[in-house]
Scaffold this active site. Sequence first.
Site, PDB file in Angstrom:
ATOM      1  N   ARG A  81       8.960  11.826   5.027  1.00 34.33           N
ATOM      2  CA  ARG A  81       7.697  11.751   4.299  1.00 34.33           C
ATOM      3  C   ARG A  81       6.601  12.569   4.988  1.00 34.33           C
ATOM      4  O   ARG A  81       5.903  13.353   4.351  1.00 34.33           O
ATOM      5  CB  ARG A  81       7.263  10.284   4.147  1.00 34.33           C
ATOM      6  CG  ARG A  81       6.000  10.074   3.353  1.00 34.33           C
ATOM      7  CD  ARG A  81       5.669   8.589   3.214  1.00 34.33           C
ATOM      8  NE  ARG A  81       5.746   7.875   4.481  1.00 34.33           N
ATOM      9  CZ  ARG A  81       4.762   7.826   5.387  1.00 34.33           C
ATOM     10  NH1 ARG A  81       3.639   8.451   5.166  1.00 34.33           N
ATOM     11  NH2 ARG A  81       4.926   7.163   6.503  1.00 34.33           N
ATOM     12  N   ASN A 137       6.744   5.589   0.976  1.00 36.61           N
ATOM     13  CA  ASN A 137       8.029   4.906   1.066  1.00 36.61           C
ATOM     14  C   ASN A 137       8.068   3.800   0.020  1.00 36.61           C
ATOM     15  O   ASN A 137       7.081   3.099  -0.190  1.00 36.61           O
ATOM     16  CB  ASN A 137       8.219   4.292   2.456  1.00 36.61           C
ATOM     17  CG  ASN A 137       8.433   5.327   3.534  1.00 36.61           C
ATOM     18  OD1 ASN A 137       8.865   6.436   3.262  1.00 36.61           O
ATOM     19  ND2 ASN A 137       8.136   4.979   4.765  1.00 36.61           N
TER      20      ASN A 137
END
Length: 56
Positions: free
Chosen positions: A18, A36
């Site tokens: 990420r 997430n």
Amino acid sequence: MQAKRIKVTGKVQGVYFRVSTQEQAKQLGIKGWCKNEPDGSVLIIADVSSPKTSTV
């Protein structure tokens, strides 16, 4: 702005995915966000009006 919803699955949490995606997008001037998800995936919302979106 035209947005695209992208769901990335597999081993994407706990491996810096990420953050590295955010860094690449910032370098290319692509606006959006990622987070997430509880199922272990990563959700990305990106402004696809930029021609550099396909690079990421």
